[in-house]
Design a protein around this motif. Structure first.
Motif, PDB file in Angstrom:
ATOM      1  N   THR A   1       6.469 -19.501 -18.549  1.00 23.14           N
ATOM      2  CA  THR A   1       7.043 -18.741 -20.095  1.00 23.14           C
ATOM      3  C   THR A   1       5.660 -19.330 -20.943  1.00 23.14           C
ATOM      4  O   THR A   1       6.227 -19.106 -21.525  1.00 23.14           O
ATOM      5  CB  THR A   1       7.743 -20.710 -20.027  1.00 23.14           C
ATOM      6  N   GLU A   2       4.639 -19.992 -21.120  1.00 24.35           N
ATOM      7  CA  GLU A   2       3.346 -19.977 -21.395  1.00 24.35           C
ATOM      8  C   GLU A   2       3.578 -18.532 -21.917  1.00 24.35           C
ATOM      9  O   GLU A   2       2.317 -18.432 -22.991  1.00 24.35           O
ATOM     10  CB  GLU A   2       2.491 -20.656 -21.795  1.00 24.35           C
ATOM     11  N   SER A   3       2.585 -17.661 -21.029  1.00 25.19           N
ATOM     12  CA  SER A   3       2.642 -15.976 -20.519  1.00 25.19           C
ATOM     13  C   SER A   3       3.652 -14.884 -21.441  1.00 25.19           C
ATOM     14  O   SER A   3       3.473 -13.883 -21.779  1.00 25.19           O
ATOM     15  CB  SER A   3       2.466 -15.924 -19.731  1.00 25.19           C
ATOM     16  N   ARG A   4       4.144 -15.909 -21.814  1.00 28.08           N
ATOM     17  CA  ARG A   4       5.883 -14.934 -22.522  1.00 28.08           C
ATOM     18  C   ARG A   4       5.988 -13.847 -21.325  1.00 28.08           C
ATOM     19  O   ARG A   4       6.323 -12.375 -21.760  1.00 28.08           O
ATOM     20  CB  ARG A   4       6.091 -14.703 -23.343  1.00 28.08           C
ATOM     21  N   VAL A   5       6.465 -14.212 -20.006  1.00 31.26           N
ATOM     22  CA  VAL A   5       6.323 -12.942 -18.751  1.00 31.26           C
ATOM     23  C   VAL A   5       7.742 -13.268 -18.113  1.00 31.26           C
ATOM     24  O   VAL A   5       8.258 -12.124 -17.239  1.00 31.26           O
ATOM     25  CB  VAL A   5       5.290 -12.271 -18.476  1.00 31.26           C
ATOM     26  N   ILE A   6       8.358 -14.036 -18.141  1.00 28.81           N
ATOM     27  CA  ILE A   6       9.959 -14.260 -17.569  1.00 28.81           C
ATOM     28  C   ILE A   6      10.555 -13.575 -18.211  1.00 28.81           C
ATOM     29  O   ILE A   6      11.363 -13.567 -19.114  1.00 28.81           O
ATOM     30  CB  ILE A   6      10.715 -15.590 -16.934  1.00 28.81           C
ATOM     31  N   ILE A   7      11.272 -12.591 -17.051  1.00 28.88           N
ATOM     32  CA  ILE A   7      12.329 -11.940 -17.871  1.00 28.88           C
ATOM     33  C   ILE A   7      14.155 -12.136 -17.067  1.00 28.88           C
ATOM     34  O   ILE A   7      14.981 -11.815 -17.700  1.00 28.88           O
ATOM     35  CB  ILE A   7      11.939 -10.480 -16.918  1.00 28.88           C
ATOM     36  N   ASP A   8      14.355 -12.995 -16.377  1.00 33.28           N
ATOM     37  CA  ASP A   8      15.802 -13.380 -16.079  1.00 33.28           C
ATOM     38  C   ASP A   8      15.433 -14.710 -15.118  1.00 33.28           C
ATOM     39  O   ASP A   8      14.577 -15.029 -14.601  1.00 33.28           O
ATOM     40  CB  ASP A   8      16.144 -12.441 -15.360  1.00 33.28           C
ATOM     41  N   GLY A   9      16.051 -15.548 -15.386  1.00 30.60           N
ATOM     42  CA  GLY A   9      16.566 -17.493 -14.615  1.00 30.60           C
ATOM     43  C   GLY A   9      16.303 -18.047 -14.944  1.00 30.60           C
ATOM     44  O   GLY A   9      15.259 -18.030 -16.304  1.00 30.60           O
ATOM     45  N   PRO A  10      15.751 -18.776 -14.970  1.00 31.58           N
ATOM     46  CA  PRO A  10      16.627 -19.325 -13.164  1.00 31.58           C
ATOM     47  C   PRO A  10      17.779 -19.134 -12.995  1.00 31.58           C
ATOM     48  O   PRO A  10      18.692 -19.740 -13.747  1.00 31.58           O
ATOM     49  CB  PRO A  10      15.958 -21.172 -12.633  1.00 31.58           C
ATOM     50  N   HIS A  11      17.749 -18.621 -11.565  1.00 31.32           N
ATOM     51  CA  HIS A  11      19.361 -18.624 -11.091  1.00 31.32           C
ATOM     52  C   HIS A  11      19.385 -18.874 -10.004  1.00 31.32           C
ATOM     53  O   HIS A  11      18.687 -18.717  -9.367  1.00 31.32           O
ATOM     54  CB  HIS A  11      19.653 -17.544 -12.029  1.00 31.32           C
ATOM     55  N   PRO A  12      20.469 -19.619  -9.040  1.00 29.19           N
ATOM     56  CA  PRO A  12      20.442 -19.362  -7.919  1.00 29.19           C
ATOM     57  C   PRO A  12      21.043 -17.753  -7.511  1.00 29.19           C
ATOM     58  O   PRO A  12      21.381 -16.971  -7.630  1.00 29.19           O
ATOM     59  CB  PRO A  12      22.143 -19.780  -7.386  1.00 29.19           C
ATOM     60  N   ARG A  13      20.505 -17.225  -6.125  1.00 26.03           N
ATOM     61  CA  ARG A  13      20.312 -16.709  -5.534  1.00 26.03           C
ATOM     62  C   ARG A  13      20.331 -16.911  -3.936  1.00 26.03           C
ATOM     63  O   ARG A  13      19.657 -17.500  -3.332  1.00 26.03           O
ATOM     64  CB  ARG A  13      19.255 -15.689  -6.017  1.00 26.03           C
ATOM     65  N   TRP A  14      21.087 -15.507  -3.041  1.00 29.68           N
ATOM     66  CA  TRP A  14      20.355 -15.738  -1.702  1.00 29.68           C
ATOM     67  C   TRP A  14      19.038 -14.782  -1.326  1.00 29.68           C
ATOM     68  O   TRP A  14      18.359 -13.712  -1.998  1.00 29.68           O
ATOM     69  CB  TRP A  14      22.325 -14.628  -1.287  1.00 29.68           C
ATOM     70  N   GLY A  15      18.528 -15.185  -0.124  1.00 26.63           N
ATOM     71  CA  GLY A  15      17.275 -14.862   0.391  1.00 26.63           C
ATOM     72  C   GLY A  15      17.175 -15.234   1.607  1.00 26.63           C
ATOM     73  O   GLY A  15      18.448 -14.898   2.269  1.00 26.63           O
ATOM     74  N   ALA A  16      16.419 -14.945   2.109  1.00 26.83           N
ATOM     75  CA  ALA A  16      15.922 -14.842   4.129  1.00 26.83           C
ATOM     76  C   ALA A  16      16.569 -16.351   4.089  1.00 26.83           C
ATOM     77  O   ALA A  16      16.383 -15.798   5.034  1.00 26.83           O
ATOM     78  CB  ALA A  16      14.171 -14.670   3.794  1.00 26.83           C
ATOM     79  N   HIS A  17      16.268 -17.482   3.563  1.00 28.22           N
ATOM     80  CA  HIS A  17      16.514 -18.295   4.127  1.00 28.22           C
ATOM     81  C   HIS A  17      17.471 -19.409   3.396  1.00 28.22           C
ATOM     82  O   HIS A  17      17.955 -20.471   3.819  1.00 28.22           O
ATOM     83  CB  HIS A  17      15.148 -19.320   3.710  1.00 28.22           C
ATOM     84  N   GLY A  18      18.079 -18.440   3.337  1.00 21.73           N
ATOM     85  CA  GLY A  18      19.630 -18.868   2.637  1.00 21.73           C
ATOM     86  C   GLY A  18      19.671 -18.726   0.998  1.00 21.73           C
ATOM     87  O   GLY A  18      19.063 -17.866   0.251  1.00 21.73           O
ATOM     88  N   ASN A  19      20.355 -19.728   0.271  1.00 21.69           N
ATOM     89  CA  ASN A  19      20.281 -19.871  -0.525  1.00 21.69           C
ATOM     90  C   ASN A  19      19.102 -21.345  -1.973  1.00 21.69           C
ATOM     91  O   ASN A  19      19.082 -21.659  -0.999  1.00 21.69           O
ATOM     92  CB  ASN A  19      22.072 -20.646  -1.650  1.00 21.69           C
ATOM     93  N   GLY A  20      18.905 -20.870  -2.665  1.00 28.25           N
ATOM     94  CA  GLY A  20      17.262 -20.819  -3.491  1.00 28.25           C
ATOM     95  C   GLY A  20      17.751 -20.622  -5.111  1.00 28.25           C
ATOM     96  O   GLY A  20      18.346 -19.579  -5.303  1.00 28.25           O
ATOM     97  N   THR A  21      16.953 -21.239  -5.819  1.00 30.51           N
ATOM     98  CA  THR A  21      16.914 -20.429  -7.227  1.00 30.51           C
ATOM     99  C   THR A  21      15.438 -20.395  -7.561  1.00 30.51           C
ATOM    100  O   THR A  21      14.739 -20.084  -6.859  1.00 30.51           O
ATOM    101  CB  THR A  21      16.976 -22.432  -7.189  1.00 30.51           C
ATOM    102  N   SER A  22      15.847 -19.160  -8.299  1.00 30.14           N
ATOM    103  CA  SER A  22      14.647 -18.154  -8.418  1.00 30.14           C
ATOM    104  C   SER A  22      14.752 -17.736 -10.196  1.00 30.14           C
ATOM    105  O   SER A  22      15.739 -17.761 -10.472  1.00 30.14           O
ATOM    106  CB  SER A  22      14.192 -17.250  -7.906  1.00 30.14           C
ATOM    107  N   TYR A  23      13.392 -16.710 -10.257  1.00 29.18           N
ATOM    108  CA  TYR A  23      13.337 -16.277 -11.504  1.00 29.18           C
ATOM    109  C   TYR A  23      12.956 -15.475 -10.879  1.00 29.18           C
ATOM    110  O   TYR A  23      12.268 -14.707 -10.887  1.00 29.18           O
ATOM    111  CB  TYR A  23      13.274 -17.177 -13.137  1.00 29.18           C
ATOM    112  N   TYR A  24      12.781 -13.869 -12.419  1.00 27.88           N
ATOM    113  CA  TYR A  24      12.256 -13.183 -12.325  1.00 27.88           C
ATOM    114  C   TYR A  24      11.111 -12.889 -13.246  1.00 27.88           C
ATOM    115  O   TYR A  24      10.926 -13.094 -14.200  1.00 27.88           O
ATOM    116  CB  TYR A  24      13.029 -11.439 -12.468  1.00 27.88           C
ATOM    117  N   PHE A  25       9.739 -12.625 -13.219  1.00 29.15           N
ATOM    118  CA  PHE A  25       9.032 -12.103 -13.958  1.00 29.15           C
ATOM    119  C   PHE A  25       8.184 -10.493 -14.088  1.00 29.15           C
ATOM    120  O   PHE A  25       7.738 -10.337 -12.891  1.00 29.15           O
ATOM    121  CB  PHE A  25       7.871 -12.838 -14.306  1.00 29.15           C
ATOM    122  N   HIS A  26       6.682 -10.470 -14.400  1.00 28.14           N
ATOM    123  CA  HIS A  26       6.529  -8.960 -14.410  1.00 28.14           C
ATOM    124  C   HIS A  26       4.782  -9.046 -14.962  1.00 28.14           C
ATOM    125  O   HIS A  26       4.242 -10.089 -15.479  1.00 28.14           O
ATOM    126  CB  HIS A  26       6.830  -8.117 -16.007  1.00 28.14           C
TER     127      HIS A  26
END
Length: 134
Positions: free
Chosen positions: A95-120
């Motif tokens: 957040t300080e680097s201003r690179v988060i582009i989406d989230g956090p949101h609940p999403r499914w992954g290899a271990h089921g449901n989790g919470t994640s955000y995307y960044f570059h």
């Protein structure tokens, strides 16, 4: 079949900028960095865990006898799974680097449901950071 991810390779226009980002912001440990800087190895890496590294391949790197494909035509994103506290600390740094582009949101992954955000990262590679559980 079960397998373990050994490594992924990110094509790099600026290897040093990616090293700085992955070691400072993401806090991954560098591998072979001094050897790369002294010309002894063709690329450095950053370690995700005991089993997996990210190789940071310079723009001019070849694969076998052919030059690498420019750009990132097949990589949508990759995901790093963290403990919740580490995930929260990374989110603060991102957040300080201003690179988060989406989230956090609940999403499914290899271990089921989790919470994640995307960044570059500095070269536009998209990364997902996730935690599982409460």
């Amino acid at each position: 079949m079960k397998a373990v991810m050994d490594h992924i390779v990110l094509n790099a226009e600026d290897v040093e900028a990616l090293v700085q980002f992955y070691t400072t912001i993401i806090e991954l440990e560098p591998e072979r960095l001094e050897e790369f800087r002294s010309g002894k190895v063709p690329f450095p890496s950053v370690r995700i865990n005991n089993d997996t590294v990210i190789d940071l391949a310079p723009k001019m790197m070849w694969v076998g006898s052919r030059p690498r494909t420019p750009g990132r035509p097949n990589l949508n994103h990759f995901c790093l799974t963290l403990e919740k506290k580490e995930w929260e600390n990374l989110r603060i740094r991102l957040t300080e680097s201003r690179v988060i582009i989406d989230g956090p949101h609940p999403r499914w992954g290899a271990h089921g449901n989790g919470t994640s955000y995307y960044f570059h990262d500095p070269e536009g590679n998209e990364i997902e950071a996730r935690y599982y559980g409460d």
